[in-house]
Design a protein around this motif. Structure first.
Motif, short mmCIF file in Angstrom:
data_model
loop_
_atom_site.label_atom_id
_atom_site.label_comp_id
_atom_site.label_asym_id
_atom_site.label_seq_id
_atom_site.Cartn_x
_atom_site.Cartn_y
_atom_site.Cartn_z
N LYS A 184 63.79 50.11 99.34
CA LYS A 184 64.77 50.98 98.69
C LYS A 184 64.67 52.38 99.29
CE LYS A 184 66.24 52.57 94.09
NZ LYS A 184 65.95 52.50 92.64
N GLY A 185 65.81 52.98 99.52
CA GLY A 185 65.88 54.35 99.99
C GLY A 185 66.69 55.18 99.01
N THR A 186 66.25 56.41 98.73
CA THR A 186 66.95 57.29 97.80
C THR A 186 67.08 58.68 98.42
OG1 THR A 186 64.88 57.92 96.67
CG2 THR A 186 66.12 56.07 95.76
N TYR A 187 68.12 59.40 98.02
CA TYR A 187 68.29 60.78 98.46
C TYR A 187 68.89 61.60 97.33
CZ TYR A 187 69.81 64.95 100.92
OH TYR A 187 70.00 66.25 101.29
N HIS A 188 68.24 62.73 96.99
CA HIS A 188 68.70 63.65 95.96
C HIS A 188 69.22 64.91 96.64
CE1 HIS A 188 66.72 61.38 92.58
NE2 HIS A 188 66.02 60.94 93.62
N ALA A 189 70.52 65.13 96.58
CA ALA A 189 71.12 66.25 97.29
C ALA A 189 70.68 67.59 96.70
CB ALA A 189 72.64 66.14 97.26
N SER A 190 70.44 67.66 95.39
CA SER A 190 70.09 68.94 94.77
C SER A 190 68.71 69.42 95.18
CB SER A 190 70.16 68.83 93.24
OG SER A 190 69.25 67.85 92.77
N THR A 191 67.78 68.50 95.42
CA THR A 191 66.40 68.86 95.79
C THR A 191 66.10 68.54 97.25
OG1 THR A 191 65.61 66.70 95.02
CG2 THR A 191 65.56 68.53 93.45
N LYS A 192 67.02 67.84 97.92
CA LYS A 192 66.85 67.43 99.31
C LYS A 192 65.58 66.59 99.50
CE LYS A 192 69.49 71.21 101.38
NZ LYS A 192 69.52 72.30 102.37
N LEU A 193 65.35 65.71 98.53
CA LEU A 193 64.21 64.80 98.59
C LEU A 193 64.69 63.43 99.07
CD1 LEU A 193 62.19 65.61 95.34
CD2 LEU A 193 61.66 66.30 97.69
N LEU A 194 64.04 62.92 100.10
CA LEU A 194 64.32 61.60 100.63
C LEU A 194 63.17 60.67 100.28
CD1 LEU A 194 65.96 59.63 102.48
CD2 LEU A 194 64.59 60.52 104.39
N GLY A 195 63.47 59.56 99.64
CA GLY A 195 62.43 58.63 99.22
C GLY A 195 62.59 57.26 99.85
N LEU A 196 61.48 56.65 100.22
CA LEU A 196 61.45 55.30 100.76
C LEU A 196 60.43 54.49 99.96
CD1 LEU A 196 61.43 56.09 104.60
CD2 LEU A 196 63.39 55.43 103.20
N GLU A 197 60.78 53.25 99.64
CA GLU A 197 59.93 52.45 98.75
C GLU A 197 59.93 50.99 99.18
OE1 GLU A 197 60.84 50.91 94.35
OE2 GLU A 197 60.53 53.09 94.44
N TRP A 198 58.76 50.37 99.16
CA TRP A 198 58.61 48.93 99.41
C TRP A 198 57.91 48.31 98.22
CZ3 TRP A 198 53.80 46.44 99.73
CH2 TRP A 198 53.87 45.07 100.02
N THR A 199 58.45 47.20 97.72
CA THR A 199 57.84 46.50 96.60
C THR A 199 57.72 45.02 96.93
OG1 THR A 199 59.99 46.14 95.52
CG2 THR A 199 58.73 48.09 94.86
N ARG A 200 56.75 44.37 96.32
CA ARG A 200 56.57 42.93 96.46
C ARG A 200 56.14 42.35 95.13
NH1 ARG A 200 53.13 39.87 101.06
NH2 ARG A 200 55.20 39.91 102.02
N ASP A 201 56.85 41.30 94.72
CA ASP A 201 56.49 40.55 93.52
C ASP A 201 55.71 39.33 93.96
OD1 ASP A 201 57.70 42.26 91.70
OD2 ASP A 201 59.64 41.29 91.94
N SER A 202 54.45 39.23 93.51
CA SER A 202 53.59 38.13 93.90
C SER A 202 53.76 36.96 92.94
CB SER A 202 52.13 38.59 93.91
OG SER A 202 51.25 37.51 94.06
N LYS A 203 53.49 35.76 93.45
CA LYS A 203 53.52 34.58 92.59
C LYS A 203 52.36 34.58 91.60
CE LYS A 203 55.82 31.66 96.04
NZ LYS A 203 55.74 30.42 96.84
N ALA A 204 51.37 35.41 91.82
CA ALA A 204 50.20 35.47 90.95
C ALA A 204 50.39 36.48 89.82
CB ALA A 204 48.96 35.83 91.76
N SER A 205 51.63 36.60 89.30
CA SER A 205 51.94 37.50 88.18
C SER A 205 51.55 38.94 88.50
CB SER A 205 51.24 37.03 86.90
OG SER A 205 51.66 35.74 86.55
N ALA A 206 51.80 39.35 89.71
CA ALA A 206 51.46 40.71 90.11
C ALA A 206 52.59 41.28 90.94
CB ALA A 206 50.15 40.73 90.90
N SER A 207 52.67 42.61 90.97
CA SER A 207 53.63 43.30 91.82
C SER A 207 52.95 44.50 92.45
CB SER A 207 54.86 43.73 91.02
OG SER A 207 54.51 44.66 90.02
#
Length: 227
Positions: free
Chosen positions: A176-199
């Motif tokens: 996921k990528g996000t950008y907030h124009a008011s603060t000029k913050l750029l965010g990048l995110e990686w997530t994984r949902d595991s089969k072992a009831s974990a993320s």
């Protein structure tokens, strides 16, 4: 009974939180949550939250440390064959007001409305009472499997845009990528949902208004257990 344990590392600071959910009468569910603040200097009420909820209907949060209470009521209905969902949230405190000249903390009330036109298109309106503005977000899920989601948002208070683009992959991965124009913050995110009831989640934030600042890194893991 379900238990959730979450660990979070942000910069040079590590935090942890745990939640216990217990079925109550009927569809009601009781949850108790605690952060590391509840045990940092010996057992205390700081960092504790008790929640009584009926999923999709209402939720009541109580923080005994400062006696903050949050009420949330949800409902949805079909209007002209479109799913309309409404959420009313009100936060206040049960603590006695401080002595003058200090003022009591103001109550906080927010309204949230979403209209689902079809599985790929949804519009959401959020308004905090007294703010004089609102946040309008359009969500578009692209493709037959709707794996790519595009979410532009406009904040009338800040007169600024926010953007988010996310993509899901086979195996439980998502970026996921996000950008907030008011603060000029750029965010990048990686997530994984595991089969072992974990993320797991790894995220970083770049301040484009001051490129001399080092990126902010966050790592988070969540584990779910049946007790």
């Amino acid at each position: 009974m379900k238990a959730t344990v979450k660990g979070r590392y942000e910069g040079d600071k590590a935090t942890a939180a745990t939640t216990l959910a217990v079925p109550a009468a009927g569809d009601l569910r009781f949850k108790a949550s605690a952060t590391e603040a509840a045990f940092a200097n010996g057992p205390s009420l700081r960092g504790l939250t008790f929640t009584l909820e009926k999923p999709g209907a209402f939720l009541i949060d109580l923080k005994p440390h400062n006696q903050d209470v949050r009420f949330q009521f949800m409902n949805s209905a079909l209007v002209l064959d479109k799913r309309v969902s409404l959420t009313y949230t009100h936060s206040t405190t049960l603590a006695p007001p401080p002595a003058p000249p200090a003022a009591a903390p103001p109550s906080r009330t927010a309204l949230d409305c979403s209209v689902t036109f079809d599985p790929a298109n949804k519009v959401n309106f959020s308004h905090s009472i007294g703010s004089g503005g609102c946040r309008v977000k359009y969500t578009y899920a692209h493709g037959p499997d709707r794996l790519t989601t595009i979410e532009p948002l406009f904040d009338t208070n800040k007169n600024a845009w926010e953007f988010a683009v996310s993509r899901k992959f086979q195996g439980g991965d998502a970026i996921k990528g996000t950008y907030h124009a008011s603060t000029k913050l750029l965010g990048l995110e990686w997530t994984r949902d595991s089969k072992a009831s974990a993320s797991f989640k790894v995220a970083t934030t770049f301040d484009l208004s001051d490129q001399s600042k080092a990126p902010k890194l966050i790592a988070e893991s969540t584990w779910n257990y049946e007790i």
